[in-house]
Motif scaffolding. Structure first.
Motif, short mmCIF file in Angstrom:
data_model
loop_
_atom_site.label_atom_id
_atom_site.label_comp_id
_atom_site.label_asym_id
_atom_site.label_seq_id
_atom_site.Cartn_x
_atom_site.Cartn_y
_atom_site.Cartn_z
N GLY A 74 8.02 -7.33 71.70
CA GLY A 74 7.32 -6.12 71.30
C GLY A 74 7.77 -4.94 72.15
O GLY A 74 8.15 -5.13 73.32
N VAL A 75 7.75 -3.75 71.58
CA VAL A 75 8.19 -2.55 72.28
C VAL A 75 7.21 -1.42 72.03
O VAL A 75 6.70 -1.26 70.91
N ILE A 76 6.92 -0.64 73.07
CA ILE A 76 6.17 0.61 72.95
C ILE A 76 7.04 1.71 73.54
O ILE A 76 7.58 1.56 74.64
N VAL A 77 7.22 2.80 72.80
CA VAL A 77 8.06 3.90 73.27
C VAL A 77 7.36 5.24 73.04
O VAL A 77 6.68 5.42 72.02
N LEU A 103 15.42 -0.81 71.24
CA LEU A 103 14.97 -1.38 72.51
C LEU A 103 14.68 -2.87 72.40
O LEU A 103 14.91 -3.63 73.34
N ALA A 104 14.17 -3.29 71.24
CA ALA A 104 13.93 -4.72 71.03
C ALA A 104 15.25 -5.48 70.97
O ALA A 104 15.34 -6.62 71.44
N ALA A 105 16.28 -4.83 70.40
CA ALA A 105 17.59 -5.48 70.25
C ALA A 105 18.40 -5.47 71.54
O ALA A 105 19.20 -6.37 71.77
N CYS A 106 18.20 -4.44 72.37
CA CYS A 106 19.01 -4.28 73.59
C CYS A 106 18.17 -4.65 74.81
O CYS A 106 17.64 -3.79 75.51
N ILE A 166 22.12 0.80 66.62
CA ILE A 166 22.20 -0.48 65.90
C ILE A 166 22.43 -0.32 64.40
O ILE A 166 22.96 -1.22 63.75
N LYS A 167 22.05 0.83 63.83
CA LYS A 167 22.24 1.04 62.40
C LYS A 167 23.55 1.75 62.07
O LYS A 167 23.93 1.84 60.90
#
Length: 220
Positions: A74-77, A103-106, A166-167
């Motif tokens: 999980g990520v919060i930004v 951020l979840a991917a990296c 990522i996209k």
């Protein structure tokens, strides 16, 4: 043969567009030194005027969350802009979501930019590189250059802004932000983030059921 681009031309394009120096250089090279065409290319990429806005104060925005499939990451930004109006725009919300996904991917990324990395960590990385066996017999000046190159590579691995989006791997996260600054007409800043990985920091129990039963028997 590519045309040589002068420093004066790069400065002129930067003054006219507000884009970064490297972006201006690339645009001039792609347009064979034609300023008007370079300006048009920068605008199409959303880079024109982005750097001029990047120094303005951004205190509005939103906090975005993202839970990856399987609910194990999980990520919060926090993403900031200048006005509540822009904070409500779908493009801004989409950007915040994309950054959270990034951020979840990296998972190696720990900082927004290389400027946020503590000097203690930079010094630690430099000490590690200086002690590596493959550099022990290198001349001091060569060794210094290799170490610096490795450190810069390592720091970029830790920096969100230096990651390929990522996209669209042709642009970095920094370029993605610049595109949205030009699109929405306001400064945009990634202020902070937090990543949660299920079980992180917990000591996992390795004993299986049979081993647990054996301990109980021998202890009685």
């Amino acid at each position: 043969m590519s045309q040589k681009i002068s420093t004066e031309n790069i400065k002129e394009l930067r003054t006219k567009t507000g884009a970064g120096m490297m972006d201006c250089k690339k645009a001039l090279e792609a347009s064979e030194g034609k300023i008007d065409l370079a300006i048009e290319n920068l605008r199409k990429k959303g880079l024109a005027s982005a750097d001029k806005k990047s120094t303005r104060i951004a205190t509005e925005g939103l906090i975005e969350s993202y839970i990856h499939a399987g609910s194990r990451i999980g990520v919060i930004v926090e993403l900031n802009c200048e006005t509540d109006y822009v904070a409500r725009q779908p493009e801004f919300h989409s950007l915040a979501h994309d950054i959270a996904m990034q951020l979840a991917a990296c998972q190696l990324v720990d900082y927004v930019s290389t400027n946020d990395i503590p000097q203690e960590l930079v010094l630690k990385e430099r000490n590690i590189e200086n002690e590596k066996d493959d550099l022990s017999k290198k001349p001091q000046e060569i060794k210094k250059q290799i170490v610096e190159g490795r450190i810069q590579k390592r720091l970029k691995e830790l920096s969100l802004m230096d990651q390929a989006f990522i996209k669209n791997h042709e642009i970095s996260v920094e370029e993605l932000i610049k595109q949205h600054i030009s699109l929405l007409g306001e400064n945009i800043k990634i202020r902070r983030f937090e990543r949660f990985i299920l079980g992180e920091g917990l000591e996992r129990k390795s004993d299986n059921f049979t081993q647990e039963v054996s301990k109980m028997i021998y202890n009685n």
